[in-house]
Write an enzyme that holds these catalytic residues in place. Sequence first.
Site, mmCIF file in Angstrom:
data_model
loop_
_atom_site.group_PDB
_atom_site.id
_atom_site.type_symbol
_atom_site.label_atom_id
_atom_site.label_comp_id
_atom_site.label_asym_id
_atom_site.label_seq_id
_atom_site.Cartn_x
_atom_site.Cartn_y
_atom_site.Cartn_z
ATOM 1 N N GLY A 10 0.920 -1.249 0.028
ATOM 2 C CA GLY A 10 -0.138 -0.044 -0.065
ATOM 3 C C GLY A 10 0.968 1.260 -0.093
ATOM 4 N N GLY A 13 -0.440 4.883 -1.068
ATOM 5 C CA GLY A 13 -1.560 5.513 -0.211
ATOM 6 C C GLY A 13 -0.911 6.629 0.774
ATOM 7 C CD GLN A 14 -3.599 10.568 4.798
ATOM 8 O OE1 GLN A 14 -4.435 9.547 5.126
ATOM 9 N NE2 GLN A 14 -3.453 11.848 5.243
ATOM 10 C CG ASP A 36 -0.101 0.813 -3.873
ATOM 11 O OD1 ASP A 36 -0.090 1.375 -2.960
ATOM 12 O OD2 ASP A 36 -1.449 0.541 -4.519
ATOM 13 C CB ILE A 37 -2.787 -2.627 -6.832
ATOM 14 C CG1 ILE A 37 -3.398 -3.345 -8.132
ATOM 15 C CG2 ILE A 37 -3.745 -1.483 -6.502
ATOM 16 C CD1 ILE A 37 -4.618 -4.300 -7.680
ATOM 17 C CB ILE A 56 -2.552 -6.890 -0.972
ATOM 18 C CG1 ILE A 56 -2.423 -7.851 0.101
ATOM 19 C CG2 ILE A 56 -3.903 -6.395 -0.950
ATOM 20 C CD1 ILE A 56 -1.035 -8.471 0.314
ATOM 21 C CE1 TYR A 145 -10.590 1.029 7.374
ATOM 22 C CE2 TYR A 145 -11.384 2.691 9.090
ATOM 23 C CZ TYR A 145 -10.348 1.867 8.299
ATOM 24 O OH TYR A 145 -9.063 2.501 8.763
HETATM 25 C C1 AKB Z 1 -11.388 7.037 7.896
HETATM 26 O O1 AKB Z 1 -11.769 8.238 8.228
HETATM 27 O O2 AKB Z 1 -11.751 5.799 7.601
HETATM 28 C C2 AKB Z 1 -9.923 6.611 8.338
HETATM 29 C C3 AKB Z 1 -9.706 6.147 9.874
HETATM 30 C C4 AKB Z 1 -10.222 6.969 11.031
HETATM 31 O O3 AKB Z 1 -9.436 4.872 9.930
HETATM 32 N N1 AKB Z 1 -9.038 8.106 8.567
#
Ligand code: AKB
Length: 324
Positions: A10, A13-14, A36-37, A56, A145
Amino acid sequence: MASGKILVIGAAGQIGVDLVLTLRKEFGDTNVVASDIRVPAIPEIVDGGPFENLNILNDQDLLRVVEKHNIDTVYHLAAMLSATAEKNPDKAWDLNMTSLFYVLDLARAGKIKKIFWPSSIAVFGPTTPPIDTPQHTICEPTTVYGISKLAGEQWCSYYHQKFGVDVRSIRYPGLISYKSAPGGGTTDYAVEIFHEAIRHGHYTSFLKEDTALPMMYMDDAIRATIEITNAPADRVPIRTSYNLSGMSFTPAGIAAEIKKHIPGFTIDYNPDFRQNIADSWPSSINDDYARRDWGWQRQYDLSAMTEVMIREIRAQIAASEVTF
Ligand code: AKB
């Protein structure tokens, strides 16, 4: 550092961009393999050391990269963040969980020695005590998430206990940086606001003015990530994930801080679906365990972070405007 090399999954990414650049400075360019992809927007990630194009979700390709470069430590940062995951729940679950199992199983099979895997404040939910949220508390996330991060934490701990896998983790708050943009998170407003303030003098926030969330400047997050990964194993007794605190602020609070540097800056508010996600998360985090166990200390508060962000984004814009 152990004898083999480091793999960052990754790297476009940020967090990946900042982490690769810092690790290469600390451990040597050739010892840090970025993967990274996607092709990273920052050429240095590809040109400054080894780079592998890696999906990944292909475990054979992951094994190929690990064996080719003699990898012993993996920073596995690839994930779908909260806002994008709510729109693609199946894909988010697959990416976030399957990839974690691939990396955990590599360690279980003795192919790598150590893993860093990030968790998030998203493991908390509306029933969690929202202020100074303790390390050990109610975790009932309401986002895909958050559910994936909470399950991931438990799997990390399980692999550590059952198979001796050396996996370490931090519950990142919202991360703020200028080198690479975040993507698909609920805390992304805290980065967008700087770019809009500097370029246009105005920002429309997708969160309400009084929504306080835990945040951290990227340099602190990178330092914490490298510190926990390199701490002696007995200094990391928690193998789910550590709470980590940097600062907490609301959209109105960060706007007031930006106004000190850009007096004409204005903000208005147009909350969208991300407001519900933000409302389910704590507003501040207690990180006593990280301080006690492996000596964590934050360096940046809101005012120091704002100063650096404005200075660096202005410098980026000035550099991009130079014509030959
Ligand atoms: C998000 O906003 O999804 C992320 C986190 C807090 O994990 N920055």
